[in-house]
Design a protein around this motif. Sequence first.
Motif, PDB file in Angstrom:
ATOM      1  N   ASP A  14       2.178  14.823  12.394  1.00 17.42           N
ATOM      2  CA  ASP A  14       2.945  15.790  11.612  1.00 17.42           C
ATOM      3  C   ASP A  14       3.508  15.136  10.353  1.00 17.42           C
ATOM      4  O   ASP A  14       4.274  15.730   9.617  1.00 17.42           O
ATOM      5  CB  ASP A  14       4.074  16.409  12.443  1.00 17.42           C
ATOM      6  CG  ASP A  14       4.870  15.375  13.219  1.00 17.42           C
ATOM      7  OD1 ASP A  14       4.785  14.182  12.864  1.00 17.42           O
ATOM      8  OD2 ASP A  14       5.553  15.749  14.190  1.00 17.42           O
ATOM      9  N   THR A  45       2.380  20.569  10.771  1.00 17.60           N
ATOM     10  CA  THR A  45       3.820  20.847  10.848  1.00 17.60           C
ATOM     11  C   THR A  45       4.170  22.166  11.525  1.00 17.60           C
ATOM     12  O   THR A  45       5.347  22.465  11.710  1.00 17.60           O
ATOM     13  CB  THR A  45       4.438  20.834   9.434  1.00 17.60           C
ATOM     14  OG1 THR A  45       3.754  21.784   8.610  1.00 17.60           O
ATOM     15  CG2 THR A  45       4.316  19.454   8.814  1.00 17.60           C
ATOM     16  N   THR A  46       3.156  22.976  11.875  1.00 20.92           N
ATOM     17  CA  THR A  46       3.420  24.244  12.556  1.00 20.92           C
ATOM     18  C   THR A  46       2.501  24.386  13.757  1.00 20.92           C
ATOM     19  O   THR A  46       1.435  23.767  13.820  1.00 20.92           O
ATOM     20  CB  THR A  46       3.194  25.447  11.616  1.00 20.92           C
ATOM     21  OG1 THR A  46       1.791  25.546  11.311  1.00 20.92           O
ATOM     22  CG2 THR A  46       4.001  25.315  10.328  1.00 20.92           C
TER      23      THR A  46
END
Length: 272
Positions: A14, A45-46
């Motif tokens: 991430d 990041t998601t």
Amino acid sequence: MTTDALRPVYFLSDSTGITAETLGNTLLTQFPGNNFDRITIPFITTVEQARSVVKVIDGAAAAGPAPLVFSTAVSSEIRQTLSACKGTIVDLIGTYVEQLEQALGSHASGEPGRAHGLGNAARYQSRMAAVEYAMEHDDGQSLRALEKAQVILVAPSRCGKTPTTMYLALQHGIFAANFPLVEEDFAREGLPKSLKPFVSKCFGLTTNPLRLSQVRAERRRGSSYASLRQCGFELRSAERLYEFHGIPYLNSASVSVEEMAATILQKMNLKH
């Protein structure tokens, strides 16, 4: 067991992916008979991005050998999503977070990017200042502020001075300069005059003549500079100079920049 087939290897993060690559590749060195196709996917990041990555890995698994997956994702939700992939996943963060939480009596922040980002602004800025210093003082280009140097690498040309000083600066924030040893230094068996006040900061590099000749030939093939005889002379002279002045030194022929930097940090007792 060895195989000629390329085994897909994914480094997932991430953040930048540097830690996943470093730790994952270190583990893979223990399996030299295998061939790997390495792919790095940073900045996951998601959860949605993680699901997309899982689809990519599952597609690779369907087409050939099951991929190896090294992950340094910090978010528990992202780690859980990635763990559903059809590869063999090595969770380089989650494996140890719970142990540390129990030992420290507190919960992990779950904040990505702290290892290589701006989490410690002062440390980051000092590393950048060290890089600027190393660039200014590469190959004896500048004598300014030599007293600020924490280490000064000295060696004949093409022994690995520049990449080592840059690595020390970028990774460890060490103010490192480097100077080439030339014919006149060998003739008088002395350090360059500008370095004499700083002999306690000097660290020497050497290598083997054949390796040095090969490296120099890439730049000036057929020259006396690259000849085996000249390389042997310079290396013998450099080692005598190191021993005369009590300068510690290291043979760079078969070690990586990372290993050289670690040795220099240890022998010179340097800390950032």
